[in-house]
Design an enzyme around this catalytic site. Structure first.
Site, PDB file in Angstrom:
ATOM      1  N   GLU A  94      34.810  46.907  51.823  1.00 41.18           N
ATOM      2  CA  GLU A  94      36.226  46.613  52.008  1.00 41.18           C
ATOM      3  C   GLU A  94      37.027  47.108  50.813  1.00 41.18           C
ATOM      4  OE1 GLU A  94      35.796  42.770  54.906  1.00 41.18           O
ATOM      5  OE2 GLU A  94      35.907  42.368  52.780  1.00 41.18           O
ATOM      6  N   CYS A 107      42.567  48.239  45.359  1.00 46.31           N
ATOM      7  CA  CYS A 107      41.396  47.519  44.845  1.00 46.31           C
ATOM      8  C   CYS A 107      40.198  48.067  45.618  1.00 46.31           C
ATOM      9  CB  CYS A 107      41.606  46.025  45.085  1.00 46.31           C
ATOM     10  SG  CYS A 107      40.164  45.040  44.657  1.00 46.31           S
ATOM     11  N   CYS A 114      26.504  43.158  46.266  1.00 44.20           N
ATOM     12  CA  CYS A 114      26.506  43.110  44.799  1.00 44.20           C
ATOM     13  C   CYS A 114      25.185  42.536  44.320  1.00 44.20           C
ATOM     14  CB  CYS A 114      27.658  42.232  44.309  1.00 44.20           C
ATOM     15  SG  CYS A 114      27.892  42.308  42.512  1.00 44.20           S
ATOM     16  N   CYS A 118      27.336  35.751  40.901  1.00 41.84           N
ATOM     17  CA  CYS A 118      28.410  34.821  40.559  1.00 41.84           C
ATOM     18  C   CYS A 118      28.549  33.792  41.688  1.00 41.84           C
ATOM     19  CB  CYS A 118      29.723  35.564  40.361  1.00 41.84           C
ATOM     20  SG  CYS A 118      29.606  36.855  39.127  1.00 41.84           S
ATOM     21  N   CYS A 121      31.706  33.737  44.171  1.00 40.63           N
ATOM     22  CA  CYS A 121      32.163  34.990  44.801  1.00 40.63           C
ATOM     23  C   CYS A 121      31.448  35.238  46.130  1.00 40.63           C
ATOM     24  CB  CYS A 121      31.901  36.156  43.846  1.00 40.63           C
ATOM     25  SG  CYS A 121      32.408  37.744  44.521  1.00 40.63           S
ATOM     26  N   CYS A 339      40.740  38.229  45.698  1.00 40.45           N
ATOM     27  CA  CYS A 339      39.575  38.351  44.808  1.00 40.45           C
ATOM     28  C   CYS A 339      38.439  37.460  45.275  1.00 40.45           C
ATOM     29  CB  CYS A 339      39.922  37.867  43.403  1.00 40.45           C
ATOM     30  SG  CYS A 339      40.952  38.936  42.469  1.00 40.45           S
TER      31      CYS A 339
HETATM   32  N1  SAH Z   1      31.950  42.852  39.587  1.00 37.30           N
HETATM   33  C1  SAH Z   1      33.215  43.092  38.991  1.00 37.30           C
HETATM   34  C2  SAH Z   1      34.344  43.399  39.966  1.00 37.30           C
HETATM   35  C3  SAH Z   1      34.464  42.554  41.227  1.00 37.30           C
HETATM   36  S1  SAH Z   1      35.164  40.956  41.206  1.00 37.30           S
HETATM   37  C4  SAH Z   1      33.596  41.931  38.103  1.00 37.30           C
HETATM   38  O1  SAH Z   1      32.901  40.932  38.121  1.00 37.30           O
HETATM   39  O2  SAH Z   1      34.553  42.044  37.359  1.00 37.30           O
HETATM   40  C5  SAH Z   1      36.842  41.027  40.813  1.00 37.30           C
HETATM   41  C6  SAH Z   1      37.351  39.741  40.163  1.00 37.30           C
HETATM   42  O3  SAH Z   1      37.460  38.641  41.087  1.00 37.30           O
HETATM   43  C7  SAH Z   1      36.443  39.247  39.066  1.00 37.30           C
HETATM   44  O4  SAH Z   1      37.187  38.849  37.963  1.00 37.30           O
HETATM   45  C8  SAH Z   1      35.769  38.055  39.725  1.00 37.30           C
HETATM   46  O5  SAH Z   1      35.231  37.181  38.785  1.00 37.30           O
HETATM   47  C9  SAH Z   1      36.890  37.484  40.514  1.00 37.30           C
HETATM   48  N2  SAH Z   1      36.478  36.580  41.591  1.00 37.30           N
HETATM   49  C10 SAH Z   1      35.312  36.569  42.251  1.00 37.30           C
HETATM   50  N3  SAH Z   1      35.311  35.594  43.171  1.00 37.30           N
HETATM   51  C11 SAH Z   1      36.528  34.991  43.104  1.00 37.30           C
HETATM   52  C12 SAH Z   1      37.138  33.936  43.839  1.00 37.30           C
HETATM   53  N4  SAH Z   1      36.513  33.317  44.826  1.00 37.30           N
HETATM   54  N5  SAH Z   1      38.407  33.615  43.498  1.00 37.30           N
HETATM   55  C13 SAH Z   1      39.065  34.263  42.522  1.00 37.30           C
HETATM   56  N6  SAH Z   1      38.542  35.269  41.811  1.00 37.30           N
HETATM   57  C14 SAH Z   1      37.284  35.625  42.093  1.00 37.30           C
END
Ligand code: SAH
Length: 346
Positions: A94, A107, A114, A118, A121, A339
């Site tokens: 996406e 974006c 991935c 995390c 996420c 995000c």
């Molecule tokens: N792997 C990379 C890029 C993808 S995530 C990274 O970790 O930076 C993009 C951003 O969204 C990151 O800062 C991540 O921590 C944040 N993110 C992930 N899940 C989220 C959520 N449920 N709500 C808000 N931000 C989130």
């Protein structure tokens, strides 16, 4: 037969020129075809109207053009557009177009799924299926550039690698894609308008600094206390904050460019004064700015956005210490485009 044909877009311009020479044609034909592939975005050899029919057939016999295809496109009430992009092997990633009054940001994804874990996420739950090729990353940008022109009458202005995947775990392909995006033969965008976001892979941050890259670096920090960070981002066990700090200091010493920290504040996880103090301290190691991101719920409440009071507390302490803070409101929540929500639900 088709399976043995090579993706023509894996070839450099020089390789294309050599290919034509080997065919007894002029090397210059390679430039023409390259231009069709990268500047004019041709999806088939048929489109290449200044190339003879015989040559087009010859290309058809030898190569395929593995273009991505925007499968479904959703538009949010706030103008955000989410593309579900089908890859040549049927997998889906996406990408999101985020419009504001003055800019349009793409974006984009760097991997299918991935490999990091995390816990907040949605993409992490997909596991990593494969890396995206440079052209699959580039094509996402082109698709969003076209949508930006169509819906907002302006070209794309910024790119963030904050879609699915960890860009530094697919470093070579991300770099090749950015080279193409910034090259005058591609989109000619300034690297200053591109940000690569990472969960923090110290070795790769140092490599980027050594490679003298010109784009911006964002780090998803979320906590400056190892025990807390490891609970929410388990790979922190392998790449602890001390290593991350050292890599970021190395980055700044070489590039002299500020780092952005992405930070979500969750109730009962990182909303105490101790968390704030640790973060403020971390922010002083290397010149930086902070983006506080609103949490986008992905499950039944394990993680919850902290109270406004906790957020205000973070902001006032950071500002007192002269650290620039932006609070980023979620965009595209109604279409699961915000995000951490990218998980191929549609
Ligand atoms: N792997 C990379 C890029 C993808 S995530 C990274 O970790 O930076 C993009 C951003 O969204 C990151 O800062 C991540 O921590 C944040 N993110 C992930 N899940 C989220 C959520 N449920 N709500 C808000 N931000 C989130």
């Amino acid at each position: 037969m088709a399976a043995t044909k090579k993706d023509i877009r894996a070839l450099t311009k020089e390789q294309l020129r050599e290919f034509f020479e080997k065919q007894g044609d002029k090397a210059f034909r390679g430039n023409q075809v390259y231009e069709w592939l990268w500047q004019k975005g041709a999806h088939s050899f048929e489109d290449m109207t200044n190339v003879s029919k015989e040559t087009r057939q010859m290309l058809e016999d030898n190569f395929v053009i593995n273009h991505i295809k925007v499968d479904t496109m959703q538009r949010s009430n706030d103008g955000t557009v989410k593309n579900a992009v089908r890859l040549h092997d049927g997998l889906i990633v996406e990408s999101v177009l985020i419009p504001t009054a003055t800019r349009t940001t793409a974006c984009v994804s760097s991997q299918v799924g991935c490999s990091l874990d995390c816990r907040f996420c949605a993409t992490a739950r997909l596991k990593r299926m494969r890396n995206l090729n440079p052209d699959e990353i580039y094509d996402q940008v082109v698709a969003i550039d076209n949508e930006s022109k169509l819906y907002f009458n302006r070209p794309l202005s910024n790119i963030v690698f904050m879609g699915m995947g960890e860009p530094l775990m697919n470093y070579n392909n991300v770099i090749k894609a950015i080279d193409k995006i910034t090259s005058p033969e591609g989109l000619g965008m300034s690297p200053k308008r591109i940000t690569v976001s990472t969960s923090g892979v110290p070795k790769m941050i140092k490599k980027m600094a050594d490679d003298d890259v010109k784009f911006n670096l964002a780090v998803s920090l979320h906590s400056a206390i190892d025990e807390v960070r490891t609970t929410i981002m388990p790979f922190n066990e392998t790449f602890p904050l001390e290593d991350l700090r050292e890599a970021l200091e190395y980055w700044y010493a070489k590039t002299k460019r500020k780092i952005s920290y992405e930070y979500v504040v969750w109730k009962g996880i990182n909303d105490t004064q101790k968390d704030i103090d640790a973060f403020v301290k971390f922010c002083k190691y290397v010149p930086c700015k902070v983006n506080i991101i609103e949490y986008n719920p992905i499950d039944d409440g394990e993680f919850q956005q902290a109270s406004n009071e906790a957020l205000e507390n973070y902001i006032s302490h950071l500002e007192k210490n002269r650290i620039v803070v932006n609070v980023r409101r979620s965009r595209g929540k109604d279409i699961d485009a915000a995000c951490g929500q990218l998980a191929n639900k549609s």
